[in-house]
Enzyme design. Structure first.
Site, PDB file in Angstrom:
ATOM      1  N   ASP A 222       0.943  -1.037  -0.183  1.00  0.00           N
ATOM      2  CA  ASP A 222       0.006  -0.015   0.025  1.00  0.00           C
ATOM      3  C   ASP A 222       0.803   1.195   0.004  1.00  0.00           C
ATOM      4  O   ASP A 222       2.113   1.326   0.609  1.00  0.00           O
ATOM      5  CB  ASP A 222      -1.034   0.001   1.260  1.00  0.00           C
ATOM      6  CG  ASP A 222      -2.015   1.105   1.271  1.00  0.00           C
ATOM      7  OD1 ASP A 222      -3.030   0.957   0.617  1.00  0.00           O
ATOM      8  OD2 ASP A 222      -1.676   2.324   1.842  1.00  0.00           O
ATOM      9  N   ASN A 230      -2.151  13.375  -4.604  1.00  0.00           N
ATOM     10  CA  ASN A 230      -3.444  13.933  -5.254  1.00  0.00           C
ATOM     11  C   ASN A 230      -4.209  15.125  -5.003  1.00  0.00           C
ATOM     12  O   ASN A 230      -4.482  15.980  -5.841  1.00  0.00           O
ATOM     13  CB  ASN A 230      -4.510  12.648  -5.156  1.00  0.00           C
ATOM     14  CG  ASN A 230      -4.493  11.709  -6.387  1.00  0.00           C
ATOM     15  OD1 ASN A 230      -3.899  11.983  -7.265  1.00  0.00           O
ATOM     16  ND2 ASN A 230      -5.164  10.503  -5.928  1.00  0.00           N
ATOM     17  N   HIS A 235      -4.804  14.845 -10.022  1.00  0.00           N
ATOM     18  CA  HIS A 235      -4.693  13.443 -10.420  1.00  0.00           C
ATOM     19  C   HIS A 235      -3.835  12.868 -11.264  1.00  0.00           C
ATOM     20  O   HIS A 235      -3.288  11.865 -11.514  1.00  0.00           O
ATOM     21  CB  HIS A 235      -6.098  13.182 -10.851  1.00  0.00           C
ATOM     22  CG  HIS A 235      -7.031  13.256  -9.829  1.00  0.00           C
ATOM     23  ND1 HIS A 235      -7.183  12.188  -8.823  1.00  0.00           N
ATOM     24  CD2 HIS A 235      -8.172  13.819  -9.704  1.00  0.00           C
ATOM     25  CE1 HIS A 235      -8.263  12.480  -8.087  1.00  0.00           C
ATOM     26  NE2 HIS A 235      -9.004  13.524  -8.422  1.00  0.00           N
ATOM     27  N   ASP A 239      -1.558   9.887 -10.885  1.00  0.00           N
ATOM     28  CA  ASP A 239      -1.398   8.874 -11.998  1.00  0.00           C
ATOM     29  C   ASP A 239      -0.047   8.383 -12.338  1.00  0.00           C
ATOM     30  O   ASP A 239       0.278   7.569 -12.476  1.00  0.00           O
ATOM     31  CB  ASP A 239      -2.144   9.295 -13.164  1.00  0.00           C
ATOM     32  CG  ASP A 239      -3.713   9.025 -12.960  1.00  0.00           C
ATOM     33  OD1 ASP A 239      -4.173   8.649 -11.886  1.00  0.00           O
ATOM     34  OD2 ASP A 239      -4.410   9.552 -13.671  1.00  0.00           O
ATOM     35  N   ASP A 265      -4.402   2.577  -4.675  1.00  0.00           N
ATOM     36  CA  ASP A 265      -3.061   2.653  -4.429  1.00  0.00           C
ATOM     37  C   ASP A 265      -2.636   1.390  -3.934  1.00  0.00           C
ATOM     38  O   ASP A 265      -1.529   1.508  -3.146  1.00  0.00           O
ATOM     39  CB  ASP A 265      -2.751   3.712  -3.995  1.00  0.00           C
ATOM     40  CG  ASP A 265      -3.381   4.036  -2.439  1.00  0.00           C
ATOM     41  OD1 ASP A 265      -4.161   2.897  -2.111  1.00  0.00           O
ATOM     42  OD2 ASP A 265      -3.115   4.557  -1.579  1.00  0.00           O
TER      43      ASP A 265
END
Length: 369
Positions: A222, A230, A235, A239, A265
């Site tokens: 994780d 973010n 975003h 990404d 994630d």
């Protein structure tokens, strides 16, 4: 002067019995009729042969051929289309054992099983088989039926069709359905399928063999600090971090049977058996180090980290632990233990354990942070 009586006594040429040539007799007419019938039959056979030749060309153009196998001695009879499918010159002698050697082993075993079953029951079957034909791998769709005489099976016959492109399209659709479009890794669907298959292989044998390889360990990863990236940078930056994290994870785990993105994630790695627990710890540390490197973005270095939870998938542990769900629960609990410890660290679940808090308590620190 000829009388009516004399005219009546004179025989017509047809009625005369002479040694010389006369009008056709009944026997001559029969011969002539037979010749006409024979000529008509030859014309019909020629027409049918031409029709069959045209049909075979159409079938061959579609990648389909006709075949039969005499059960008494295994003698094969192929149309030109089947010769082309297998890369065997037309007119060449056909030996069934040599032809079977062209089949991929799993396809050959399945073919023989279905064949024996059809012969025993007098039925039919269909099969998509992989073969090495003409120097390239192909998929061939086999359709077969059994012909019997006096209740005894005497012949197998049917069609063989090249379906390589069709199988390729289906495989590509399946790959896309199990692929994460952002990172190119497997998605949750692809992970679930592979995870279940490897757990089943581990439970069955505990050793590597044909089919899916037994599972050695499950790693859950994780990303730490991903949400602020973010929120602050947008975003597009998020990404980019996901793509870089996926590439780095795949590089560290090149020998894994699967690397997947299973959530926003969240990532997972499946390792084949056998595994060394100390090696798993080192692997976890390398993952944390790789994913903690800054990600360049518009002149900035975006910083994220990673927490890693690991569960070892022994055959006994998988069976005692309740299969894939329990094994996943142990790795997930170890991951939460790593997160609770502040992140950027590794936890490994020991023994069979239990899901939830019980498994988290058995996890031990084995990483930086």
């Amino acid at each position: 002067m000829t009388t009516a009586r004399s005219l009546a006594l004179v025989k017509s040429p047809r009625d005369r019995s002479v040694r010389g040539r006369a009008d056709p007799s009944a026997a001559d007419e029969a011969v002539a009729e037979a010749a006409v019938a024979c000529a008509l039959q030859r014309a019909i056979i020629h027409q049918q042969a031409g029709l069959l030749a045209r049909q075979e060309r159409v079938l061959a153009d579609a990648g389909i051929g006709l075949w039969s196998c005499r059960l008494r001695d295994g003698a094969l009879d192929w149309s030109g289309g089947v010769h082309d499918l297998f890369g065997v010159p037309r007119g060449a002698a056909l030996h069934r054992p040599r032809i079977l050697d062209l089949y991929e082993p799993a396809s050959r075993r399945l073919l023989e099983t279905l064949r024996h079953r059809a012969i025993a029951r007098g039925g039919a079957f269909a099969l998509d088989a992989e073969v090495l034909a003409g120097g390239r791998r192909r998929w061939i769709r086999i359709r077969a039926a059994v012909e019997s005489e006096d209740g005894r099976p005497t012949r197998l016959f049917g069609t063989k069709q090249d379906v390589t492109e069709e199988i390729g399209r289906l495989a590509e659709l399946s790959r896309r359905a199990e692929c994460d479009p952002l990172t190119g890794l497997a998605n949750r669907r692809g992970f679930d399928a592979q995870f279940a298959a490897q757990c089943a292989a581990q439970f069955r044998t505990g050793t590597a063999g044909s089919g899916p390889e037994p599972l050695g360990a499950l790693l859950l990863i994780d990303l730490d600090g991903f949400k602020p990236v973010n929120d602050i940078h947008g975003h597009a930056a998020g990404d980019l971090c996901l793509r870089r994290a996926a590439a780095r994870l795949a590089a560290v785990c090149r020998d894994a049977t699967l690397v997947a993105r299973i959530g926003g994630d969240e990532f997972a790695v499946l390792l084949r058996a056998p595994v060394d627990p100390s090696g798993l710890v080192e692997r976890g540390r390398r993952i944390v180090a790789a994913l903690s490197r800054p990600v360049p973005y518009r002149g900035h270095g975006l910083r994220i980290g990673a927490s890693v939870g690991i569960a070892v998938g022994t055959a006994a542990g998988t069976a005692a632990g309740g299969g894939p769900a329990r094994l996943f629960g142990r790795a997930d609990a170890a991951l939460y233990a790593a997160k609770d410890a502040g992140g950027n660290t590794v936890r490994i679940a020991r023994g069979g354990g239990r899901s939830g808090a019980g498994a988290a308590q058995t996890a031990v620190a084995r990483g930086p942070g």
